[in-house]
Scaffold this motif. Sequence first.
Motif, PDB file in Angstrom:
ATOM      1  N   PHE A 235       0.833  -1.201   0.000  1.00 36.94           N
ATOM      2  CA  PHE A 235       0.000   0.000   0.000  1.00 36.94           C
ATOM      3  C   PHE A 235       0.868   1.251   0.000  1.00 36.94           C
ATOM      4  O   PHE A 235       1.928   1.283   0.620  1.00 36.94           O
ATOM      5  N   ALA A 236       0.368   2.288  -0.685  1.00 34.47           N
ATOM      6  CA  ALA A 236       1.157   3.512  -0.840  1.00 34.47           C
ATOM      7  C   ALA A 236       1.387   4.208   0.486  1.00 34.47           C
ATOM      8  O   ALA A 236       2.447   4.809   0.709  1.00 34.47           O
ATOM      9  N   ASP A 237       0.403   4.145   1.386  1.00 37.57           N
ATOM     10  CA  ASP A 237       0.548   4.776   2.694  1.00 37.57           C
ATOM     11  C   ASP A 237      -0.392   4.092   3.677  1.00 37.57           C
ATOM     12  O   ASP A 237      -1.256   3.287   3.295  1.00 37.57           O
ATOM     13  N   GLN A 238      -0.242   4.438   4.954  1.00 41.31           N
ATOM     14  CA  GLN A 238      -1.015   3.764   5.995  1.00 41.31           C
ATOM     15  C   GLN A 238      -2.493   4.113   5.908  1.00 41.31           C
ATOM     16  O   GLN A 238      -3.360   3.287   6.230  1.00 41.31           O
ATOM     17  N   SER A 239      -2.825   5.315   5.449  1.00 38.55           N
ATOM     18  CA  SER A 239      -4.221   5.708   5.305  1.00 38.55           C
ATOM     19  C   SER A 239      -4.924   4.848   4.262  1.00 38.55           C
ATOM     20  O   SER A 239      -6.057   4.384   4.472  1.00 38.55           O
ATOM     21  N   HIS A 240      -4.252   4.626   3.136  1.00 41.86           N
ATOM     22  CA  HIS A 240      -4.821   3.773   2.083  1.00 41.86           C
ATOM     23  C   HIS A 240      -4.972   2.339   2.578  1.00 41.86           C
ATOM     24  O   HIS A 240      -5.984   1.674   2.309  1.00 41.86           O
ATOM     25  N   PHE A 241      -4.002   1.869   3.317  1.00 41.29           N
ATOM     26  CA  PHE A 241      -4.057   0.524   3.892  1.00 41.29           C
ATOM     27  C   PHE A 241      -5.259   0.394   4.826  1.00 41.29           C
ATOM     28  O   PHE A 241      -6.040  -0.558   4.738  1.00 41.29           O
ATOM     29  N   HIS A 242      -5.419   1.383   5.719  1.00 36.41           N
ATOM     30  CA  HIS A 242      -6.511   1.342   6.688  1.00 36.41           C
ATOM     31  C   HIS A 242      -7.862   1.323   5.971  1.00 36.41           C
ATOM     32  O   HIS A 242      -8.737   0.501   6.286  1.00 36.41           O
ATOM     33  N   LYS A 243      -8.048   2.199   5.000  1.00 31.16           N
ATOM     34  CA  LYS A 243      -9.321   2.299   4.288  1.00 31.16           C
ATOM     35  C   LYS A 243      -9.632   1.009   3.533  1.00 31.16           C
ATOM     36  O   LYS A 243     -10.772   0.520   3.569  1.00 31.16           O
ATOM     37  N   THR A 244      -8.635   0.448   2.865  1.00 28.89           N
ATOM     38  CA  THR A 244      -8.854  -0.786   2.100  1.00 28.89           C
ATOM     39  C   THR A 244      -9.117  -1.963   3.027  1.00 28.89           C
ATOM     40  O   THR A 244      -9.992  -2.797   2.762  1.00 28.89           O
ATOM     41  N   PHE A 245      -8.386  -2.035   4.128  1.00 26.07           N
ATOM     42  CA  PHE A 245      -8.563  -3.117   5.092  1.00 26.07           C
ATOM     43  C   PHE A 245      -9.997  -3.126   5.624  1.00 26.07           C
ATOM     44  O   PHE A 245     -10.659  -4.167   5.678  1.00 26.07           O
ATOM     45  N   VAL A 246     -10.497  -1.951   6.005  1.00 25.98           N
ATOM     46  CA  VAL A 246     -11.853  -1.843   6.538  1.00 25.98           C
ATOM     47  C   VAL A 246     -12.882  -2.219   5.472  1.00 25.98           C
ATOM     48  O   VAL A 246     -13.866  -2.906   5.755  1.00 25.98           O
ATOM     49  N   SER A 247     -12.660  -1.795   4.222  1.00 26.81           N
ATOM     50  CA  SER A 247     -13.650  -2.040   3.177  1.00 26.81           C
ATOM     51  C   SER A 247     -13.812  -3.514   2.862  1.00 26.81           C
ATOM     52  O   SER A 247     -14.885  -3.946   2.434  1.00 26.81           O
ATOM     53  N   TYR A 248     -12.771  -4.322   3.095  1.00 25.81           N
ATOM     54  CA  TYR A 248     -12.857  -5.751   2.800  1.00 25.81           C
ATOM     55  C   TYR A 248     -13.081  -6.619   4.036  1.00 25.81           C
ATOM     56  O   TYR A 248     -13.464  -7.779   3.913  1.00 25.81           O
ATOM     57  N   THR A 249     -12.828  -6.078   5.229  1.00 25.88           N
ATOM     58  CA  THR A 249     -12.952  -6.899   6.432  1.00 25.88           C
ATOM     59  C   THR A 249     -13.935  -6.344   7.460  1.00 25.88           C
ATOM     60  O   THR A 249     -14.309  -7.061   8.390  1.00 25.88           O
ATOM     61  N   ALA A 250     -14.350  -5.069   7.306  1.00 24.24           N
ATOM     62  CA  ALA A 250     -15.190  -4.389   8.295  1.00 24.24           C
ATOM     63  C   ALA A 250     -14.522  -4.372   9.660  1.00 24.24           C
ATOM     64  O   ALA A 250     -15.173  -4.365  10.694  1.00 24.24           O
ATOM     65  N   ALA A 251     -13.202  -4.385   9.668  1.00 24.48           N
ATOM     66  CA  ALA A 251     -12.415  -4.293  10.898  1.00 24.48           C
ATOM     67  C   ALA A 251     -11.220  -3.396  10.615  1.00 24.48           C
ATOM     68  O   ALA A 251     -10.752  -3.310   9.475  1.00 24.48           O
ATOM     69  N   THR A 252     -10.738  -2.717  11.634  1.00 24.19           N
ATOM     70  CA  THR A 252      -9.517  -1.935  11.455  1.00 24.19           C
ATOM     71  C   THR A 252      -8.305  -2.851  11.604  1.00 24.19           C
ATOM     72  O   THR A 252      -8.376  -3.882  12.279  1.00 24.19           O
ATOM     73  N   PRO A 253      -7.177  -2.494  10.998  1.00 28.41           N
ATOM     74  CA  PRO A 253      -5.972  -3.310  11.180  1.00 28.41           C
ATOM     75  C   PRO A 253      -5.583  -3.478  12.644  1.00 28.41           C
ATOM     76  O   PRO A 253      -5.175  -4.564  13.069  1.00 28.41           O
ATOM     77  N   ARG A 254      -5.741  -2.423  13.430  1.00 28.25           N
ATOM     78  CA  ARG A 254      -5.367  -2.505  14.842  1.00 28.25           C
ATOM     79  C   ARG A 254      -6.243  -3.512  15.587  1.00 28.25           C
ATOM     80  O   ARG A 254      -5.766  -4.304  16.380  1.00 28.25           O
ATOM     81  N   GLN A 255      -7.548  -3.472  15.303  1.00 33.59           N
ATOM     82  CA  GLN A 255      -8.425  -4.392  15.995  1.00 33.59           C
ATOM     83  C   GLN A 255      -8.193  -5.834  15.555  1.00 33.59           C
ATOM     84  O   GLN A 255      -8.256  -6.747  16.377  1.00 33.59           O
ATOM     85  N   TYR A 256      -7.922  -6.029  14.280  1.00 32.59           N
ATOM     86  CA  TYR A 256      -7.625  -7.391  13.835  1.00 32.59           C
ATOM     87  C   TYR A 256      -6.348  -7.895  14.505  1.00 32.59           C
ATOM     88  O   TYR A 256      -6.267  -9.051  14.924  1.00 32.59           O
ATOM     89  N   ALA A 257      -5.348  -7.019  14.629  1.00 28.15           N
ATOM     90  CA  ALA A 257      -4.084  -7.413  15.251  1.00 28.15           C
ATOM     91  C   ALA A 257      -4.276  -7.761  16.717  1.00 28.15           C
ATOM     92  O   ALA A 257      -3.704  -8.731  17.225  1.00 28.15           O
ATOM     93  N   ARG A 258      -5.098  -6.994  17.401  1.00 30.04           N
ATOM     94  CA  ARG A 258      -5.307  -7.230  18.829  1.00 30.04           C
ATOM     95  C   ARG A 258      -6.292  -8.362  19.088  1.00 30.04           C
ATOM     96  O   ARG A 258      -6.280  -8.948  20.171  1.00 30.04           O
ATOM     97  N   GLY A 259      -7.165  -8.615  18.119  1.00 29.85           N
ATOM     98  CA  GLY A 259      -8.116  -9.692  18.284  1.00 29.85           C
ATOM     99  C   GLY A 259      -9.116  -9.438  19.381  1.00 29.85           C
ATOM    100  O   GLY A 259      -9.476 -10.340  20.120  1.00 29.85           O
ATOM    101  N   ARG A 260      -9.566  -8.181  19.521  1.00 31.98           N
ATOM    102  CA  ARG A 260     -10.569  -7.889  20.524  1.00 31.98           C
ATOM    103  C   ARG A 260     -11.549  -6.864  19.980  1.00 31.98           C
ATOM    104  O   ARG A 260     -11.516  -6.507  18.800  1.00 31.98           O
TER     105      ARG A 260
END
Length: 269
Positions: free
Chosen positions: A238-263
């Motif tokens: 991903f070009a930057d963290q903002s693009h990563f965050h937006k794309t991650f949410v659009s395909y998983t309905a979860a933020t990267p941080r929440q997926y990493a923490r598992g809570r």
Amino acid sequence: MTSARDINQRFLRPAHLPWAELRSTQLSRQAYKRHQHAALSIGAIIEGETCCVCEGQEYRLRPGDIIVIPPHVAHSCNPVASQPRSYHMLYLDVSWCLAQFAPATSLLTIDQPVIRDTGLFARYQEIVALMDAPPSPLLASRLTSLFQALPLIPAPPSRAHYASQQLSDHLLSNLHKPLALDVLANTFALRKETLIRLFRQDTGLTPGAFLNIARIEYAKSRLRAGEDIADVSYQSGFADQSHFHKTFVSYTAATPRQYARGRSISDNN
């Protein structure tokens, strides 16, 4: 509008069973983009309704329903009329699933993905309770029993068009590179529009969506391994963290941080 950060959900991953993961989501209105998983996905609707589109068919899912989505099948499961729904999604590693057959197979399919069986639903709920409790020797056997009860059909691998297979291999091997379809189409002596059409016929996805999903799946594996989100964003292409965050949410309905923490996503720290 409710942010993905405000959704009450958890990701549970038993350390002693690395081939299993459970997502529990409560009262979410969040929609997903069309996507696929490398794992076998088994969903259970707890509250509200969900509209699932899978293999060109639309299914209306209600409390007590189970839906089984084979690996690499493009699908979407979204709220009905923007109303909240609660559900569990159980993900089983495809290698583990295929090894359950004797002889081992290479592909799983299913004729009717929606299962309405109160006994099977109760067994699913038992697994949810076990995954949310201290490690239990019962969990592995309950997961195996649930899997064996599903009407899955082992099958040989389907034949994709040569260009589709080459393109998917290229995308999976070059997550960091931008999608240059004109160049790739020229390599296969095809028009770009023809290449996109063939790829969508074989995968159910556009090349762009396929690449985004591949990047997200790679990111999820690195987040589960405990790597830093900023590093994972770069590693995933991903070009930057903002693009990563937006794309991650659009395909998983979860933020990267929440997926990493598992809570729960309601914890925004």
